[in-house]
Design an enzyme around this catalytic site. Structure first.
Site, PDB file in Angstrom:
ATOM      1  N   GLY A  91       0.827  -1.213   0.000  1.00 29.61           N
ATOM      2  CA  GLY A  91       0.000   0.000   0.000  1.00 29.61           C
ATOM      3  C   GLY A  91       0.856   1.255   0.000  1.00 29.61           C
ATOM      4  N   GLY A  92       2.125   1.096   0.380  1.00 31.83           N
ATOM      5  CA  GLY A  92       3.069   2.213   0.296  1.00 31.83           C
ATOM      6  C   GLY A  92       2.724   3.393   1.184  1.00 31.83           C
ATOM      7  N   GLY A  97       1.574  23.345   0.617  1.00 34.24           N
ATOM      8  CA  GLY A  97       0.955  22.550  -0.442  1.00 34.24           C
ATOM      9  C   GLY A  97      -0.116  21.691   0.224  1.00 34.24           C
ATOM     10  N   VAL A 114      11.762  31.059   5.189  1.00 33.90           N
ATOM     11  CA  VAL A 114      12.477  30.687   6.412  1.00 33.90           C
ATOM     12  C   VAL A 114      13.966  30.849   6.127  1.00 33.90           C
ATOM     13  CG1 VAL A 114      12.907  28.890   8.114  1.00 33.90           C
ATOM     14  CG2 VAL A 114      10.683  29.020   6.991  1.00 33.90           C
ATOM     15  N   ASP A 171       5.311   8.301  -8.374  1.00 33.93           N
ATOM     16  CA  ASP A 171       6.071   9.505  -7.994  1.00 33.93           C
ATOM     17  C   ASP A 171       7.438   9.548  -8.658  1.00 33.93           C
ATOM     18  OD1 ASP A 171       3.967  10.078  -6.365  1.00 33.93           O
ATOM     19  OD2 ASP A 171       5.099  10.071  -4.478  1.00 33.93           O
ATOM     20  N   HIS A 221     -32.060  17.845  -7.373  1.00 35.86           N
ATOM     21  CA  HIS A 221     -32.253  18.934  -6.420  1.00 35.86           C
ATOM     22  C   HIS A 221     -32.749  18.366  -5.099  1.00 35.86           C
ATOM     23  CE1 HIS A 221     -33.222  22.871  -4.877  1.00 35.86           C
ATOM     24  NE2 HIS A 221     -34.416  22.405  -4.510  1.00 35.86           N
TER      25      HIS A 221
HETATM   26  P1  NAI Z   1       4.266  20.419  -2.474  1.00 35.72           P
HETATM   27  O1  NAI Z   1       5.417  20.507  -3.391  1.00 35.72           O
HETATM   28  O2  NAI Z   1       2.911  20.217  -3.017  1.00 35.72           O
HETATM   29  O3  NAI Z   1       4.201  21.730  -1.551  1.00 35.72           O
HETATM   30  C1  NAI Z   1       5.323  22.203  -0.854  1.00 35.72           C
HETATM   31  C2  NAI Z   1       5.178  23.687  -0.637  1.00 35.72           C
HETATM   32  O4  NAI Z   1       6.272  24.110   0.158  1.00 35.72           O
HETATM   33  C3  NAI Z   1       5.227  24.487  -1.929  1.00 35.72           C
HETATM   34  O5  NAI Z   1       4.091  25.302  -2.004  1.00 35.72           O
HETATM   35  C4  NAI Z   1       6.518  25.285  -1.797  1.00 35.72           C
HETATM   36  O6  NAI Z   1       6.416  26.570  -2.362  1.00 35.72           O
HETATM   37  C5  NAI Z   1       6.691  25.371  -0.291  1.00 35.72           C
HETATM   38  N1  NAI Z   1       8.074  25.559   0.156  1.00 35.72           N
HETATM   39  C6  NAI Z   1       9.180  24.969  -0.328  1.00 35.72           C
HETATM   40  N2  NAI Z   1      10.267  25.388   0.347  1.00 35.72           N
HETATM   41  C7  NAI Z   1       9.832  26.272   1.287  1.00 35.72           C
HETATM   42  C8  NAI Z   1      10.474  27.056   2.300  1.00 35.72           C
HETATM   43  N3  NAI Z   1      11.796  27.024   2.482  1.00 35.72           N
HETATM   44  N4  NAI Z   1       9.715  27.865   3.074  1.00 35.72           N
HETATM   45  C9  NAI Z   1       8.357  27.903   2.886  1.00 35.72           C
HETATM   46  N5  NAI Z   1       7.721  27.191   1.949  1.00 35.72           N
HETATM   47  C10 NAI Z   1       8.437  26.379   1.165  1.00 35.72           C
HETATM   48  O7  NAI Z   1       4.693  19.275  -1.428  1.00 35.72           O
HETATM   49  P2  NAI Z   1       3.906  18.546  -0.266  1.00 35.72           P
HETATM   50  O8  NAI Z   1       2.722  19.316   0.204  1.00 35.72           O
HETATM   51  O9  NAI Z   1       4.972  18.204   0.717  1.00 35.72           O
HETATM   52  O10 NAI Z   1       3.396  17.246  -0.977  1.00 35.72           O
HETATM   53  C11 NAI Z   1       4.304  16.357  -1.641  1.00 35.72           C
HETATM   54  C12 NAI Z   1       3.594  15.675  -2.801  1.00 35.72           C
HETATM   55  O11 NAI Z   1       2.603  14.805  -2.316  1.00 35.72           O
HETATM   56  C13 NAI Z   1       2.932  16.679  -3.726  1.00 35.72           C
HETATM   57  O12 NAI Z   1       3.098  16.294  -5.039  1.00 35.72           O
HETATM   58  C14 NAI Z   1       1.508  16.618  -3.306  1.00 35.72           C
HETATM   59  O13 NAI Z   1       0.612  16.968  -4.334  1.00 35.72           O
HETATM   60  C15 NAI Z   1       1.348  15.155  -2.881  1.00 35.72           C
HETATM   61  N6  NAI Z   1       0.306  15.048  -1.884  1.00 35.72           N
HETATM   62  C16 NAI Z   1      -0.983  15.051  -2.303  1.00 35.72           C
HETATM   63  C17 NAI Z   1      -2.003  15.033  -1.389  1.00 35.72           C
HETATM   64  C18 NAI Z   1      -3.385  15.075  -1.895  1.00 35.72           C
HETATM   65  O14 NAI Z   1      -3.606  14.790  -3.063  1.00 35.72           O
HETATM   66  N7  NAI Z   1      -4.353  15.426  -1.080  1.00 35.72           N
HETATM   67  C19 NAI Z   1      -1.758  14.997   0.049  1.00 35.72           C
HETATM   68  C20 NAI Z   1      -0.375  15.028   0.370  1.00 35.72           C
HETATM   69  C21 NAI Z   1       0.597  15.053  -0.585  1.00 35.72           C
END
Ligand code: NAI
Length: 465
Positions: free
Chosen positions: A39-40, A181, A236, A311, A444
């Site tokens: 399931g990873g 994100g 940061v 991924d 509706h």
């Molecule tokens: P992400 O790449 O989607 O978001 C990371 C965010 O961190 C970006 O908006 C970026 O601008 C920001 N960031 C990067 N460095 C930073 C810094 N130094 N200071 C402040 N902000 C900074 O990565 P995330 O959320 O970790 O997810 C990883 C992957 O897993 C993505 O592809 C995501 O779409 C997927 N995922 C999908 C989910 C869903 O479909 N509901 C849930 C969790 C993850």
């Protein structure tokens, strides 16, 4: 021969195990190599347990803020993250066992261990070497990462990732989340509901930066209303880390700010698992960004008969994109001719409250591409079902191509946006126009009526506003 299969898949996440099932369905003898639970990340430490925690967060907010208005007296609401966490573990385990069952049902061999590629479609696991007669599929996924350059190395105590957040026994008093994100925004929602004072820090000018700007604005407002501190356009610069506290120096809008938190949750993207895989020896190249280099149509790598999905094959890093690639590759290996994967039609969902879902282009992307378009919007404050459920936050936004009426993009912020987006997904997949979506009679009262109304609005014919 016991060590020979038609297809060997390395990695049993949503890309790998789905690929295995489709391969077996097509009559190919199939093995999956997995070192951990089937399931990873998605099933065990990602999509599934977070959704269980988000449901707890939803109920906590409902009882604390809405119950009285709904005619239900509860008294003071107490939350316990440890209890919610344990339930989320049960849900994850059930799903992992489900994947195990599916392997047995489809007569797929599961090889426990770490797979390393060898030339000539061979995979080494421990001391054993397995041979794939038709193909090897790489589906090794991704993992959390810190930002060591600014002192934010994941130490699993004060600087944590989603991996640790999912196993905490109690919610911390304060938490800074770096990255807004999907991961950052979902955990901001969860910990806020469990009483943590959350600061959400995003380097780009708005949270959920890949979504339409109107969706980001709606979530920013909703988060702030609930007491989450949202810092967008905030970098940061430096972190000082001790075992029980982290101090972040952040630059935001030209001003320096210091944020102290009991825990920092790193949510600034993920790294793919490509190390020590024997790629060089097997002739598998990686791109400058670290993903495995694949032919976008066949998903074959630079080594003949070696494919890559999920991924590790490149963005979007989403479970459902990986699963689709798994099915696609299995069909190609079996000699079928599946239609190409529509990478422009992968839905995106963030399961915070309200949920954010989208498909296709954002309005900014339409502008960048100089497309001629019309925007239709419908707010849930004008939708009967949303009012009845006391969940009127959000909207549907449809972007219609001006000339042909095609759906260029659709964006939903709603309590059930994750379920609603598929109407527009199916419509786009089948090239229905905005007019045709409205022509389908919507029951509706439903939240989905807002989709039809947004379609009508894009043509200047909205009924209920
Ligand atoms: P992400 O790449 O989607 O978001 C990371 C965010 O961190 C970006 O908006 C970026 O601008 C920001 N960031 C990067 N460095 C930073 C810094 N130094 N200071 C402040 N902000 C900074 O990565 P995330 O959320 O970790 O997810 C990883 C992957 O897993 C993505 O592809 C995501 O779409 C997927 N995922 C999908 C989910 C869903 O479909 N509901 C849930 C969790 C993850």
């Amino acid at each position: 021969m016991a060590n020979s299969f038609d297809v060997i898949i390395i990695g049993g996440g949503p890309a790998g195990y789905v690929c295995a099932i489709r391969s077996a369905q097509l009559g190919m003898s199939t093995a999956v190599v997995e070192r951990d639970k089937l399931g990873g990340v998605c099933v065990n430490i990602g999509c599934i347990p977070t959704k269980a925690l988000l449901h707890s967060a939803y109920v906590a907010n409902l009882l604390a803020h809405d119950a009285k208005e709904l005619g239900i007296e509860t008294g003071p609401v107490k939350t316990d993250y440890g209890v919610a966490m344990k339930r989320s573990r049960k849900v994850a385990d059930q799903n992992s066992k489900g994947a195990e069952f599916l392997m047995k049902k489809n007569k797929i061999t599961v090889i426990k261990g770490t797979g390393v590629l060898q030339a000539g479609r061979k995979v080494k696991v421990g001391n054993d070497v397995y041979e794939a007669k038709k193909a090897v599929v790489i589906a090794t996924g991704s993992r959390v990462k810190g930002i060591p350059q600014i002192g934010l190395e994941i130490n699993r105590t004060s600087v944590i990732s989603s991996d640790e957040a999912l196993f905490l026994e109690k919610a911390p008093a304060t938490m800074a989340i770096v990255g807004a994100g999907a991961v950052g925004s979902e955990f901001a929602d969860i910990f806020n509901a469990f009483g943590t004072k959350v600061t959400l820090i995003e380097a780009l000018p708005r949270i959920l930066p890949l979504e339409d700007a109107e969706s980001s604005d709606a979530i920013t407002k909703s988060f702030r209303k609930r007491g989450i501190t949202v810092l967008a356009g905030a970098i940061v610069k430096k972190a000082t880390v001790t075992a029980d506290k982290v101090t972040l120096e952040v630059e935001s809008g030209g001003k320096a700010e210091t944020i102290e938190a009991e825990k920092v949750l790193m949510a600034a993207g993920r790294a793919v698992n490509t190390e020590n895989m024997g790629f060089k020896e097997a002739g598998v190249d990686v791109t400058d960004r670290g993903f495995v280099k694949v032919n976008r149509e066949t998903l074959e790598t630079t080594a003949k008969g070696v494919y890559c999905i999920g991924d590790v094959a490149g963005p979007p890093m989403l479970a459902h994109k990986g699963s689709r690639e798994g099915v696609h590759v299995a069909e190609l290996i079996a000699g079928h001719h599946p239609p190409p994967i529509r990478y422009d039609n992968v839905p995106s969902v963030t399961y915070c409250h309200p949920e954010v879902a989208s498909i296709g282009l954002t309005e900014d992307q339409c502008k960048e591409q100089k497309l001629e378009y019309q925007v239709g919007r419908f707010p849930f404050s004008a939708n009967g079902r949303a009012r009845a459920s006391n969940e009127t936050e959000g909207f549907v936004k449809v972007i219609r191509g001006k000339r042909y009426g095609e759906i260029l993009g659709a964006h939903i912020v709603a309590s059930h946006a994750s379920e609603m987006i598929h109407e527009l997904d199916v419509a786009r997949e089948n090239e229905f126009t905005v007019e045709e979506v409205d022509l389908a009679i919507h029951a509706h009262p439903t939240l989905s009526e807002a989709i039809a109304e947004a379609c009508l609005d894009s043509m200047g014919r909205v009924i209920h506003i």
